[in-house]
Design a protein around this motif. Structure first.
Motif, PDB file in Angstrom:
ATOM      1  N   ARG A 131       0.835  -1.207   0.000  1.00 28.55           N
ATOM      2  CA  ARG A 131       0.000   0.000   0.000  1.00 28.55           C
ATOM      3  C   ARG A 131       0.866   1.252   0.000  1.00 28.55           C
ATOM      4  O   ARG A 131       0.601   2.210  -0.745  1.00 28.55           O
ATOM      5  CB  ARG A 131      -0.920  -0.001   1.212  1.00 28.55           C
ATOM      6  CG  ARG A 131      -1.783   1.247   1.305  1.00 28.55           C
ATOM      7  CD  ARG A 131      -2.628   1.265   2.549  1.00 28.55           C
ATOM      8  NE  ARG A 131      -3.735   0.309   2.470  1.00 28.55           N
ATOM      9  CZ  ARG A 131      -4.689   0.220   3.387  1.00 28.55           C
ATOM     10  NH1 ARG A 131      -4.660   1.000   4.457  1.00 28.55           N
ATOM     11  NH2 ARG A 131      -5.663  -0.661   3.252  1.00 28.55           N
ATOM     12  N   ALA A 132       1.906   1.252   0.816  1.00 28.48           N
ATOM     13  CA  ALA A 132       2.799   2.419   0.859  1.00 28.48           C
ATOM     14  C   ALA A 132       3.508   2.627  -0.478  1.00 28.48           C
ATOM     15  O   ALA A 132       3.581   3.756  -0.981  1.00 28.48           O
ATOM     16  CB  ALA A 132       3.817   2.235   1.979  1.00 28.48           C
ATOM     17  N   LEU A 133       4.025   1.538  -1.061  1.00 26.38           N
ATOM     18  CA  LEU A 133       4.728   1.660  -2.342  1.00 26.38           C
ATOM     19  C   LEU A 133       3.807   2.126  -3.456  1.00 26.38           C
ATOM     20  O   LEU A 133       4.170   3.002  -4.253  1.00 26.38           O
ATOM     21  CB  LEU A 133       5.346   0.315  -2.717  1.00 26.38           C
ATOM     22  CG  LEU A 133       6.708  -0.008  -2.106  1.00 26.38           C
ATOM     23  CD1 LEU A 133       7.115  -1.428  -2.460  1.00 26.38           C
ATOM     24  CD2 LEU A 133       7.762   0.976  -2.598  1.00 26.38           C
TER      25      LEU A 133
ATOM     26  N   TYR B   5       5.870  -6.370  -9.790  1.00 26.66           N
ATOM     27  CA  TYR B   5       5.523  -4.992 -10.125  1.00 26.66           C
ATOM     28  C   TYR B   5       6.778  -4.146 -10.304  1.00 26.66           C
ATOM     29  O   TYR B   5       7.730  -4.242  -9.517  1.00 26.66           O
ATOM     30  CB  TYR B   5       4.664  -4.363  -9.036  1.00 26.66           C
ATOM     31  CG  TYR B   5       3.217  -4.795  -9.050  1.00 26.66           C
ATOM     32  CD1 TYR B   5       2.378  -4.471 -10.115  1.00 26.66           C
ATOM     33  CD2 TYR B   5       2.687  -5.535  -7.998  1.00 26.66           C
ATOM     34  CE1 TYR B   5       1.052  -4.868 -10.126  1.00 26.66           C
ATOM     35  CE2 TYR B   5       1.357  -5.925  -7.997  1.00 26.66           C
ATOM     36  CZ  TYR B   5       0.545  -5.592  -9.072  1.00 26.66           C
ATOM     37  OH  TYR B   5      -0.764  -5.994  -9.079  1.00 26.66           O
ATOM     38  N   VAL B   6       6.751  -3.314 -11.324  1.00 25.17           N
ATOM     39  CA  VAL B   6       7.749  -2.271 -11.509  1.00 25.17           C
ATOM     40  C   VAL B   6       7.005  -0.955 -11.677  1.00 25.17           C
ATOM     41  O   VAL B   6       5.813  -0.940 -11.971  1.00 25.17           O
ATOM     42  CB  VAL B   6       8.652  -2.550 -12.733  1.00 25.17           C
ATOM     43  CG1 VAL B   6       9.436  -3.838 -12.548  1.00 25.17           C
ATOM     44  CG2 VAL B   6       7.828  -2.609 -14.026  1.00 25.17           C
ATOM     45  N   PHE B   7       7.700   0.135 -11.472  1.00 26.69           N
ATOM     46  CA  PHE B   7       7.073   1.453 -11.544  1.00 26.69           C
ATOM     47  C   PHE B   7       7.778   2.258 -12.627  1.00 26.69           C
ATOM     48  O   PHE B   7       9.010   2.381 -12.627  1.00 26.69           O
ATOM     49  CB  PHE B   7       7.163   2.155 -10.185  1.00 26.69           C
ATOM     50  CG  PHE B   7       6.488   1.383  -9.085  1.00 26.69           C
ATOM     51  CD1 PHE B   7       5.139   1.546  -8.834  1.00 26.69           C
ATOM     52  CD2 PHE B   7       7.197   0.458  -8.326  1.00 26.69           C
ATOM     53  CE1 PHE B   7       4.513   0.816  -7.833  1.00 26.69           C
ATOM     54  CE2 PHE B   7       6.576  -0.270  -7.327  1.00 26.69           C
ATOM     55  CZ  PHE B   7       5.223  -0.094  -7.082  1.00 26.69           C
TER      56      PHE B   7
ATOM     57  N   ALA C 213       1.789   8.749  -6.618  1.00 24.61           N
ATOM     58  CA  ALA C 213       1.841  10.175  -6.313  1.00 24.61           C
ATOM     59  C   ALA C 213       2.999  10.852  -7.036  1.00 24.61           C
ATOM     60  O   ALA C 213       2.942  12.055  -7.345  1.00 24.61           O
ATOM     61  CB  ALA C 213       1.956  10.385  -4.809  1.00 24.61           C
ATOM     62  N   ARG C 214       4.051  10.075  -7.345  1.00 26.45           N
ATOM     63  CA  ARG C 214       5.212  10.619  -8.076  1.00 26.45           C
ATOM     64  C   ARG C 214       5.020  10.545  -9.589  1.00 26.45           C
ATOM     65  O   ARG C 214       5.920  10.884 -10.349  1.00 26.45           O
ATOM     66  CB  ARG C 214       6.467   9.832  -7.688  1.00 26.45           C
ATOM     67  CG  ARG C 214       6.905  10.019  -6.244  1.00 26.45           C
ATOM     68  CD  ARG C 214       7.916   8.957  -5.838  1.00 26.45           C
ATOM     69  NE  ARG C 214       9.038   8.861  -6.786  1.00 26.45           N
ATOM     70  CZ  ARG C 214       9.800   7.788  -6.945  1.00 26.45           C
ATOM     71  NH1 ARG C 214       9.529   6.691  -6.231  1.00 26.45           N
ATOM     72  NH2 ARG C 214      10.789   7.794  -7.786  1.00 26.45           N
ATOM     73  N   GLY C 215       3.855  10.100 -10.025  1.00 26.69           N
ATOM     74  CA  GLY C 215       3.593  10.019 -11.452  1.00 26.69           C
ATOM     75  C   GLY C 215       4.083   8.744 -12.102  1.00 26.69           C
ATOM     76  O   GLY C 215       4.167   8.663 -13.337  1.00 26.69           O
TER      77      GLY C 215
END
Length: 271
Positions: free
Chosen positions: A233-235, A254-256, A241-243
């Motif tokens: 949840r935090a990640l 998962y990757v961002f 939020a950082r786009g």
């Protein structure tokens, strides 16, 4: 709409129905719009999955069906083995919200859910609706792969504890964190996925491993499951939020990334 645009749309719709028919044949089912006599079976499928009383009642399903929403059934040997329910929404653009989908236990992982989704896609395209959205638990790995890789949907937002405490046969007392995904039905990403293409190698600097059967972990070690829920949840919240958008890599972790959702796959040239 120009004659050329109408022709292109009709070709897209015909191709979508053909893909849906091929998926149904591969799964050994017939997928169609539910009729009034089917509603008891649809309710039975939903309650088998989520628990008694967890399905909309017959009158609600009949009303949704009568209004033109997608109440679909998958039938094999004269018996209903899968069902799905979707209804129109217009928040941030017209779309179908696909709310419930259920398959009998002995037919899961056999392509029935895929066939239902593809028929739902064809019906939407046939009626000028170009997007389907739904929510799923980010920690259920097979659902993440099905949604993002096999179907080509993309994550739109993170909804922490979206439904509150459900106490149903799936979630129990766990918190109901959800991703909302959007399935842009005629997008390059979707055509790549439905054509069996490979996703891209996403540009990323952070990974959230998803190498655990979360449902088993939740049943056997609720404390560890709660810790993973809190970490994820935090990640998810911080990175969105950082786009950054969550995607799955080749090992289903998962990757961002900030890469475009329609970035070509690994077998396609990157401009």
């Amino acid at each position: 709409m120009s004659e050329q645009s109408q022709t292109e749309q009709s070709e897209t719709v015909r191709a979508a129905y053909a893909q849906a028919a091929a998926a149904a044949a591969a799964a050994g089912v017939t997928v169609r719009l539910a009729d009034p006599p089917d509603m008891a079976g649809v309710i039975g499928l939903f309650e088998r999955t989520w628990g008694e009383g967890r399905s909309p009642d017959r009158s609600m399903l009949l009303a949704l069906d009568y209004a033109g929403n997608t109440v679909l059934t998958a039938v094999a040997d004269g018996k209903q083995v899968g069902a799905t329910l979707g209804f129109l929404g217009w928040s941030n653009g017209l779309h179908l919200h696909s709310h419930m989908a259920a398959v009998v236990p002995w037919r899961r992982s056999g392509g029935v859910g895929f066939a239902l989704k593809l028929f739902q896609r064809a019906v939407c395209l046939d009626h000028g609706v170009g997007e389907i959205r739904w929510t799923f638990d980010p920690l259920i790995r097979r659902n993440a792969h099905f949604n993002l890789v096999k179907l080509g949907a993309e994550i739109a937002t993170f909804l922490p504890d979206f439904y509150g405490r459900l106490d149903d046969a799936i979630t129990g007392s766990d918190q109901s964190d959800r991703f909302e995904v959007r399935w842009r039905l005629d997008s390059p990403r979707v055509h790549r996925a439905l054509g069996g293409g490979h996703p891209p190698n996403w540009t990323t600097s952070e990974v959230l491993p998803l190498n655990v059967d979360f449902e088993q972990l939740r049943a056997e070690d609720p404390v560890a499951a709660a810790e993973l829920r809190a970490t994820s949840r935090a990640l998810f919240g911080e990175n969105l939020a950082r786009g950054l958008r969550p995607e799955l890599n080749t090992t289903n972790d998962y990757v961002f990334t900030t890469d475009a959702a329609d970035r070509p796959g690994t077998s396609e040239p990157v401009a």
